[in-house]
Design a protein around this motif. Structure first.
Motif, PDB file in Angstrom:
ATOM      1  N   VAL A   1      50.029  48.729  31.437  1.00 27.35           N
ATOM      2  CA  VAL A   1      48.772  48.094  31.838  1.00 27.35           C
ATOM      3  C   VAL A   1      49.095  46.948  32.783  1.00 27.35           C
ATOM      4  O   VAL A   1      50.101  46.244  32.603  1.00 27.35           O
ATOM      5  CB  VAL A   1      47.996  47.573  30.604  1.00 27.35           C
ATOM      6  N   ALA A   2      48.245  46.760  33.794  1.00 26.47           N
ATOM      7  CA  ALA A   2      48.481  45.688  34.759  1.00 26.47           C
ATOM      8  C   ALA A   2      47.157  45.031  35.153  1.00 26.47           C
ATOM      9  O   ALA A   2      46.126  45.705  35.265  1.00 26.47           O
ATOM     10  CB  ALA A   2      49.166  46.238  36.008  1.00 26.47           C
ATOM     11  N   LEU A   3      47.204  43.724  35.347  1.00 24.31           N
ATOM     12  CA  LEU A   3      46.065  42.973  35.859  1.00 24.31           C
ATOM     13  C   LEU A   3      46.315  42.717  37.336  1.00 24.31           C
ATOM     14  O   LEU A   3      47.343  42.148  37.709  1.00 24.31           O
ATOM     15  CB  LEU A   3      45.923  41.644  35.119  1.00 24.31           C
ATOM     16  N   THR A   4      45.384  43.165  38.185  1.00 22.54           N
ATOM     17  CA  THR A   4      45.469  42.919  39.624  1.00 22.54           C
ATOM     18  C   THR A   4      44.309  42.026  40.025  1.00 22.54           C
ATOM     19  O   THR A   4      43.244  42.034  39.394  1.00 22.54           O
ATOM     20  CB  THR A   4      45.449  44.234  40.437  1.00 22.54           C
ATOM     21  N   SER A   5      44.496  41.259  41.071  1.00 24.42           N
ATOM     22  CA  SER A   5      43.460  40.341  41.537  1.00 24.42           C
ATOM     23  C   SER A   5      43.703  40.022  43.007  1.00 24.42           C
ATOM     24  O   SER A   5      44.850  39.960  43.458  1.00 24.42           O
ATOM     25  CB  SER A   5      43.499  39.054  40.710  1.00 24.42           C
ATOM     26  N   THR A   6      42.617  39.819  43.734  1.00 22.22           N
ATOM     27  CA  THR A   6      42.694  39.500  45.149  1.00 22.22           C
ATOM     28  C   THR A   6      41.698  38.402  45.485  1.00 22.22           C
ATOM     29  O   THR A   6      40.545  38.442  45.051  1.00 22.22           O
ATOM     30  CB  THR A   6      42.379  40.749  46.007  1.00 22.22           C
ATOM     31  N   ARG A   7      42.143  37.422  46.269  1.00 27.19           N
ATOM     32  CA  ARG A   7      41.228  36.416  46.816  1.00 27.19           C
ATOM     33  C   ARG A   7      40.733  36.967  48.146  1.00 27.19           C
ATOM     34  O   ARG A   7      41.519  37.256  49.042  1.00 27.19           O
ATOM     35  CB  ARG A   7      41.910  35.073  47.035  1.00 27.19           C
ATOM     36  N   LEU A   8      39.415  37.129  48.244  1.00 28.71           N
ATOM     37  CA  LEU A   8      38.803  37.720  49.427  1.00 28.71           C
ATOM     38  C   LEU A   8      38.607  36.683  50.519  1.00 28.71           C
ATOM     39  O   LEU A   8      38.561  35.474  50.253  1.00 28.71           O
ATOM     40  CB  LEU A   8      37.462  38.347  49.047  1.00 28.71           C
ATOM     41  N   ALA A   9      38.451  37.140  51.745  1.00 30.93           N
ATOM     42  CA  ALA A   9      38.257  36.243  52.889  1.00 30.93           C
ATOM     43  C   ALA A   9      37.024  35.367  52.722  1.00 30.93           C
ATOM     44  O   ALA A   9      36.997  34.235  53.205  1.00 30.93           O
ATOM     45  CB  ALA A   9      38.159  37.061  54.175  1.00 30.93           C
ATOM     46  N   ASP A  10      35.989  35.872  52.017  1.00 28.44           N
ATOM     47  CA  ASP A  10      34.758  35.098  51.832  1.00 28.44           C
ATOM     48  C   ASP A  10      34.843  34.120  50.661  1.00 28.44           C
ATOM     49  O   ASP A  10      33.865  33.465  50.317  1.00 28.44           O
ATOM     50  CB  ASP A  10      33.553  36.026  51.649  1.00 28.44           C
ATOM     51  N   GLY A  11      36.024  34.018  50.030  1.00 29.63           N
ATOM     52  CA  GLY A  11      36.214  33.100  48.915  1.00 29.63           C
ATOM     53  C   GLY A  11      36.058  33.751  47.551  1.00 29.63           C
ATOM     54  O   GLY A  11      36.385  33.142  46.535  1.00 29.63           O
ATOM     55  N   GLY A  12      35.541  34.965  47.504  1.00 27.08           N
ATOM     56  CA  GLY A  12      35.409  35.678  46.242  1.00 27.08           C
ATOM     57  C   GLY A  12      36.768  36.045  45.674  1.00 27.08           C
ATOM     58  O   GLY A  12      37.782  36.018  46.382  1.00 27.08           O
ATOM     59  N   VAL A  13      36.775  36.366  44.400  1.00 25.07           N
ATOM     60  CA  VAL A  13      38.017  36.750  43.727  1.00 25.07           C
ATOM     61  C   VAL A  13      37.739  37.998  42.894  1.00 25.07           C
ATOM     62  O   VAL A  13      36.807  38.013  42.089  1.00 25.07           O
ATOM     63  CB  VAL A  13      38.533  35.623  42.805  1.00 25.07           C
ATOM     64  N   THR A  14      38.542  39.028  43.097  1.00 31.78           N
ATOM     65  CA  THR A  14      38.405  40.259  42.323  1.00 31.78           C
ATOM     66  C   THR A  14      39.321  40.208  41.107  1.00 31.78           C
ATOM     67  O   THR A  14      40.286  39.446  41.080  1.00 31.78           O
ATOM     68  CB  THR A  14      38.771  41.504  43.146  1.00 31.78           C
ATOM     69  N   ALA A  15      39.021  41.047  40.122  1.00 27.39           N
ATOM     70  CA  ALA A  15      39.909  41.219  38.965  1.00 27.39           C
ATOM     71  C   ALA A  15      39.820  42.670  38.536  1.00 27.39           C
ATOM     72  O   ALA A  15      38.723  43.223  38.423  1.00 27.39           O
ATOM     73  CB  ALA A  15      39.507  40.298  37.825  1.00 27.39           C
ATOM     74  N   GLU A  16      40.982  43.278  38.321  1.00 25.93           N
ATOM     75  CA  GLU A  16      41.023  44.677  37.933  1.00 25.93           C
ATOM     76  C   GLU A  16      42.097  44.882  36.871  1.00 25.93           C
ATOM     77  O   GLU A  16      43.106  44.191  36.869  1.00 25.93           O
ATOM     78  CB  GLU A  16      41.373  45.589  39.126  1.00 25.93           C
ATOM     79  N   VAL A  17      41.857  45.861  36.015  1.00 26.59           N
ATOM     80  CA  VAL A  17      42.858  46.304  35.059  1.00 26.59           C
ATOM     81  C   VAL A  17      43.253  47.717  35.465  1.00 26.59           C
ATOM     82  O   VAL A  17      42.390  48.587  35.630  1.00 26.59           O
ATOM     83  CB  VAL A  17      42.313  46.289  33.615  1.00 26.59           C
ATOM     84  N   ALA A  18      44.547  47.925  35.646  1.00 23.24           N
ATOM     85  CA  ALA A  18      45.073  49.240  36.025  1.00 23.24           C
ATOM     86  C   ALA A  18      45.934  49.774  34.885  1.00 23.24           C
ATOM     87  O   ALA A  18      46.493  49.004  34.099  1.00 23.24           O
ATOM     88  CB  ALA A  18      45.903  49.130  37.302  1.00 23.24           C
ATOM     89  N   ARG A  19      46.025  51.106  34.820  1.00 17.79           N
ATOM     90  CA  ARG A  19      46.866  51.735  33.806  1.00 17.79           C
ATOM     91  C   ARG A  19      47.754  52.777  34.468  1.00 17.79           C
ATOM     92  O   ARG A  19      47.297  53.536  35.319  1.00 17.79           O
ATOM     93  CB  ARG A  19      45.997  52.386  32.731  1.00 17.79           C
ATOM     94  N   ARG A  20      49.019  52.806  34.018  1.00 15.92           N
ATOM     95  CA  ARG A  20      49.944  53.818  34.511  1.00 15.92           C
ATOM     96  C   ARG A  20      49.528  55.165  33.935  1.00 15.92           C
ATOM     97  O   ARG A  20      49.262  55.307  32.743  1.00 15.92           O
ATOM     98  CB  ARG A  20      51.378  53.510  34.097  1.00 15.92           C
ATOM     99  N   GLN A  21      49.482  56.161  34.813  1.00 17.94           N
ATOM    100  CA  GLN A  21      49.093  57.509  34.426  1.00 17.94           C
ATOM    101  C   GLN A  21      50.328  58.289  33.962  1.00 17.94           C
ATOM    102  O   GLN A  21      51.457  57.894  34.239  1.00 17.94           O
ATOM    103  CB  GLN A  21      48.431  58.214  35.613  1.00 17.94           C
TER     104      GLN A  21
END
Length: 121
Positions: free
Chosen positions: A83-103
């Motif tokens: 399991v992994a937590l990914t996140s990105t700071r967007l150009a507009d200042g927003g911040v994403t958060a995602e949970v990924a799983r190895r298949q």
């Protein structure tokens, strides 16, 4: 086109780049392939999609709107086994958060995707 031909995510860090590339290319099938079949996407403004068909509708609307994305500043991935937590700071200042799983085949897919954690409920 299969996921392998389309380019599956070999690492969780690949998912954001693939998402941006596929949105910009208008590749709805490729976008849906980045998510597990029972994934959940919170697209903002109370729009929550569960499962491949609902996620497809949300992503098809995004593509139909002519959305073009730029890759934001990816934060370091936090992993715990498959399991992994990914996140990105967007150009507009927003911040994403995602949970990924190895298949089982070693590739990665998102299970949970919140497009902007700074949005209201």
């Amino acid at each position: 086109m299969t996921d392998g031909e389309r380019g599956a995510a070999a690492e969780p860090e690949d998912l954001e780049r693939l998402f941006v590339e596929r949105v910009n290319a208008g590749d709805v099938d490729g976008l849906v392939a980045l998510f597990e079949p029972d994934a959940v996407v919170a697209a903002g403004q109370g729009d929550v999609a569960t499962g491949s068909e609902e996620i497809r509708r949300v992503l098809a609307r995004l593509v139909a709107a002519g959305t073009q994305l730029t890759l934001g500043q990816q934060r370091p991935v936090l992993r715990a086994g498959d399991v992994a937590l990914t996140s990105t700071r967007l150009a507009d200042g927003g911040v994403t958060a995602e949970v990924a799983r190895r298949q089982p085949d070693g590739t990665w897919r998102w299970v949970i995707d919140r497009w902007n954690v700074l949005d209201g409920p």
